[in-house]
Scaffold this motif. Structure first.
Motif, PDB file in Angstrom:
ATOM      1  N   HIS A 108     -35.490   1.859  -1.491  1.00 13.50           N
ATOM      2  CA  HIS A 108     -34.735   3.113  -1.551  1.00 13.50           C
ATOM      3  C   HIS A 108     -34.131   3.276  -2.944  1.00 13.50           C
ATOM      4  CE1 HIS A 108     -31.636   0.093  -0.593  1.00 13.50           C
ATOM      5  NE2 HIS A 108     -30.825   0.874  -1.279  1.00 13.50           N
ATOM      6  N   VAL A 109     -33.680   4.499  -3.208  1.00 16.20           N
ATOM      7  CA  VAL A 109     -33.014   4.850  -4.462  1.00 16.20           C
ATOM      8  C   VAL A 109     -31.719   5.571  -4.121  1.00 16.20           C
ATOM      9  CG1 VAL A 109     -33.154   6.127  -6.636  1.00 16.20           C
ATOM     10  CG2 VAL A 109     -35.199   5.026  -5.712  1.00 16.20           C
ATOM     11  N   ASP A 153     -32.968   6.562   1.568  1.00 20.87           N
ATOM     12  CA  ASP A 153     -33.051   5.911   2.876  1.00 20.87           C
ATOM     13  C   ASP A 153     -32.339   6.780   3.908  1.00 20.87           C
ATOM     14  OD1 ASP A 153     -33.408   4.185   4.941  1.00 20.87           O
ATOM     15  OD2 ASP A 153     -31.945   2.714   4.265  1.00 20.87           O
ATOM     16  N   GLY A 154     -33.101   7.529   4.689  1.00 24.16           N
ATOM     17  CA  GLY A 154     -32.529   8.443   5.664  1.00 24.16           C
ATOM     18  C   GLY A 154     -32.095   9.771   5.097  1.00 24.16           C
ATOM     19  N   GLU A 155     -32.365   9.998   3.792  1.00 20.29           N
ATOM     20  CA  GLU A 155     -31.944  11.235   3.124  1.00 20.29           C
ATOM     21  C   GLU A 155     -30.456  11.506   3.404  1.00 20.29           C
ATOM     22  OE1 GLU A 155     -34.465  14.468   4.098  1.00 20.29           O
ATOM     23  OE2 GLU A 155     -36.317  13.422   3.568  1.00 20.29           O
ATOM     24  N   LEU A 156     -29.654  10.545   3.004  1.00 19.76           N
ATOM     25  CA  LEU A 156     -28.224  10.571   3.293  1.00 19.76           C
ATOM     26  C   LEU A 156     -27.464  11.168   2.119  1.00 19.76           C
ATOM     27  CD1 LEU A 156     -26.103   9.640   5.414  1.00 19.76           C
ATOM     28  CD2 LEU A 156     -25.909   7.510   4.107  1.00 19.76           C
ATOM     29  N   PHE A 157     -26.702  12.222   2.397  1.00 17.17           N
ATOM     30  CA  PHE A 157     -25.815  12.845   1.416  1.00 17.17           C
ATOM     31  C   PHE A 157     -24.382  12.436   1.726  1.00 17.17           C
ATOM     32  CE2 PHE A 157     -29.534  15.531   1.383  1.00 17.17           C
ATOM     33  CZ  PHE A 157     -29.691  15.867   0.054  1.00 17.17           C
ATOM     34  N   GLY A 158     -23.603  12.204   0.682  1.00 19.45           N
ATOM     35  CA  GLY A 158     -22.219  11.800   0.877  1.00 19.45           C
ATOM     36  C   GLY A 158     -21.314  12.314  -0.211  1.00 19.45           C
ATOM     37  N   ALA A 162     -10.852  10.052   1.515  1.00 20.65           N
ATOM     38  CA  ALA A 162     -11.699  10.378   2.661  1.00 20.65           C
ATOM     39  C   ALA A 162     -13.151  10.376   2.223  1.00 20.65           C
ATOM     40  CB  ALA A 162     -11.318  11.726   3.270  1.00 20.65           C
ATOM     41  N   GLU A 163     -14.036  10.251   3.208  1.00 21.95           N
ATOM     42  CA  GLU A 163     -15.474  10.210   2.969  1.00 21.95           C
ATOM     43  C   GLU A 163     -16.177  11.038   4.031  1.00 21.95           C
ATOM     44  OE1 GLU A 163     -19.038   6.873   2.569  1.00 21.95           O
ATOM     45  OE2 GLU A 163     -17.243   6.460   3.761  1.00 21.95           O
ATOM     46  N   LEU A 164     -17.158  11.806   3.603  1.00 23.83           N
ATOM     47  CA  LEU A 164     -17.964  12.627   4.504  1.00 23.83           C
ATOM     48  C   LEU A 164     -19.427  12.445   4.131  1.00 23.83           C
ATOM     49  CD1 LEU A 164     -18.130  14.817   6.732  1.00 23.83           C
ATOM     50  CD2 LEU A 164     -17.993  16.526   4.909  1.00 23.83           C
ATOM     51  N   TYR A 165     -20.269  12.100   5.109  1.00 19.68           N
ATOM     52  CA  TYR A 165     -21.687  11.882   4.841  1.00 19.68           C
ATOM     53  C   TYR A 165     -22.516  12.476   5.982  1.00 19.68           C
ATOM     54  CZ  TYR A 165     -20.599   7.880   7.882  1.00 19.68           C
ATOM     55  OH  TYR A 165     -20.146   7.084   8.901  1.00 19.68           O
ATOM     56  N   TYR A 166     -23.743  12.834   5.629  1.00 22.85           N
ATOM     57  CA  TYR A 166     -24.648  13.457   6.592  1.00 22.85           C
ATOM     58  C   TYR A 166     -26.073  13.025   6.296  1.00 22.85           C
ATOM     59  CZ  TYR A 166     -27.198  17.000   9.234  1.00 22.85           C
ATOM     60  OH  TYR A 166     -28.043  17.634  10.101  1.00 22.85           O
ATOM     61  N   GLY A 167     -26.786  12.589   7.344  1.00 28.37           N
ATOM     62  CA  GLY A 167     -28.169  12.177   7.226  1.00 28.37           C
ATOM     63  C   GLY A 167     -29.112  13.275   7.701  1.00 28.37           C
ATOM     64  N   ARG A 183     -30.216  13.698  11.390  1.00 25.89           N
ATOM     65  CA  ARG A 183     -29.380  14.829  11.782  1.00 25.89           C
ATOM     66  C   ARG A 183     -28.060  14.382  12.419  1.00 25.89           C
ATOM     67  NH1 ARG A 183     -33.769  19.086  14.478  1.00 25.89           N
ATOM     68  NH2 ARG A 183     -35.094  19.273  12.600  1.00 25.89           N
ATOM     69  N   SER A 184     -27.438  13.472  11.746  1.00 25.48           N
ATOM     70  CA  SER A 184     -26.141  12.962  12.194  1.00 25.48           C
ATOM     71  C   SER A 184     -25.292  12.675  10.969  1.00 25.48           C
ATOM     72  CB  SER A 184     -26.297  11.690  13.034  1.00 25.48           C
ATOM     73  OG  SER A 184     -26.878  10.657  12.261  1.00 25.48           O
ATOM     74  N   GLY A 185     -23.995  12.707  11.170  1.00 20.61           N
ATOM     75  CA  GLY A 185     -23.083  12.484  10.064  1.00 20.61           C
ATOM     76  C   GLY A 185     -21.915  11.637  10.484  1.00 20.61           C
ATOM     77  N   GLY A 186     -20.984  11.483   9.581  1.00 19.23           N
ATOM     78  CA  GLY A 186     -19.802  10.676   9.844  1.00 19.23           C
ATOM     79  C   GLY A 186     -18.701  11.001   8.862  1.00 19.23           C
TER      80      GLY A 186
END
Length: 420
Positions: free
Chosen positions: A168-169, A189-194, A264-269, A273-276
């Protein structure tokens, strides 16, 4: 203990005046990671040899001979020469993970940034790092580029031929102005944005902190000197009515000075199609304002997963630091309590006589080793001893589970490092 490449990375960010501690991802650096409650125990017998070939180029080679034979080789290139001493003369306190308040004043030296003929700033700071593991063929790489005084980009990549899923990168864009810091990240990896953010609430304004840092150090030295003079005076010359209560009030006020940080932290895959989301708060004493022992209190919560963590780290004496950490899950009611401690080993104290030949002053010796221990309800007992032997640095670790009658000793590791 940091390996040679990690030490060079920390030295690079310190050289360019970039404060990693001001990021939300390092909010619990004083009580988490390799310092207290999650010790980095070496596995088997490991040898690491590094070479400072040029001020801009560093090389490192490591080999693990037990339990399996493997190794790695890495290279690091920086745009600025790094001041790295050999292992026999390196500052031992900078090579170990220890409890300390890593506070960096929010001012920048003019040597960090170059300027054009017209006076505009030119940013030339960058870093290239690569590490290849043998015989697995796993490759790790880091590229860091600084765009301005406040912004830099860090790209990390992992390529594993044995598992394509592990390749992954990750790209991070960091913007730090001192009082607040934001991070934008993307992982393939999972196309995760944060997105992460951290804001500091200091007890003193930024301008006052930057302009009066030297005056603050001078005032602390004057107060210490005044206390020493009062102690040196004979008992008949000291009277409680002659001592002003202003100094005691000043000490009480200074002991309350600290820095509150909230983030705080906000991320979305995209793929799943799930986030946290997570949030945290931290309080720590400021070393340049407080005469009391350094402390750090942190609290993290993840409402979606129902996980929360609280930790309190403090320097209880000159050579002893303690940190209890408690974790709890609101949904499963699972909990974990872990207590960590570290003890610094010093050389024998030396006594020197003053000019008047009446008062003996003892100075603390140099730190030559550190012993760490953790006890947890779910992870057993962990012991780690780090120190110097001749021209080498060593780490000796032990992981034990006394509840197991079959194999109470889980693992034992020894690592040696030498660089010149």
């Amino acid at each position: 203990m940091h390996n040679f490449m990690d030490y060079c990375l920390r030295t690079y960010f310190k050289t360019i005046d970039w404060n990693d501690d001001n990021q939300y991802s390092n909010l619990c650096a004083a009580s988490r990671g390799e310092e207290f409650t999650s010790l980095n125990i070496p596995r088997g017998l490991t040898f690491a040899i590094s070479k400072i070939k040029f001020p801009l180029l560093k090389a490192s080679y490591s080999m693990n001979v037990s339990p399996i034979l493997n190794g790695s080789l890495g290279y690091l290139f920086t745009s600025r020469p790094l001041k790295v001493d050999p292992s026999e003369r390196v500052n031992f306190m900078e090579m170990i993970d220890r409890f300390h308040i890593n506070y960096m004043p929010r001012n920048y030296s003019p040597e960090v940034l170059d300027k054009n003929d017209d006076g505009s700033e030119v940013i030339k700071d960058y870093l290239l790092y690569g590490r290849l593991f043998v015989p697995t063929g796993r490759l790790e790489a880091i590229y860091s580029k600084r765009f301005s005084r406040w912004m830099q980009c860090v790209v990390t990549a992992v390529s594993d031929p044995r598992s394509k899923a592990a390749s992954h990168v990750t790209t991070e864009l960091q913007y730090d102005v001192g009082q607040w810091c934001t991070e934008l990240s993307y992982t393939t990896d999972g196309e995760l944005f944060g997105v992460r953010g951290l804001y500091n609430f200091a007890s003193q304004s930024q301008e006052e902190t930057d302009t009066d840092s030297n005056n603050e150090e001078q005032s602390l030295q004057d107060k210490k000197k005044k206390k020493d003079d009062n102690l040196k005076a004979p008992l008949v010359e000291r009277n409680v009515f002659d001592v002003s209560s202003e100094s005691e009030d000043d000490d009480e006020v200074e002991s309350l000075k600290g820095e509150w940080s909230i983030g705080a932290e906000l991320y979305y895959g995209v793929r799943e199609r799930s986030g946290g989301v997570s949030a945290g708060i931290r309080y720590r004493s400021l070393p340049q304002f407080s005469l009391q022992s350094p402390i750090s209190v942190t609290y993290l919560i993840n409402p979606i997963m129902g996980h929360m963590s609280a930790a309190f780290a403090a320097q209880v004496s000159d050579d002893l630091a303690l940190c209890p950490r408690f974790e709890f899950n609101m949904y499963s009611y699972e909990s974990d309590l872990m207590i960590g401690a570290e003890w610094w080993q010093r050389e024998h104290e030396r006594e020197s006589e003053s000019n008047d030949d009446t008062v003996n002053k003892s100075s603390q010796g140099e730190v030559t080793g550190i012993v760490k221990a953790t006890v947890g309800t779910s992870r057993g007992i962990t012991l780690l001893w780090e120190g110097k032997y001749g021209k080498m640095l060593f780490s000796l670790g032990l992981v034990a589970d006394l509840t197991s009658r079959i194999s109470p000793i889980r693992s034992v590791g020894l690592q040696f490092q030498y660089f010149s």
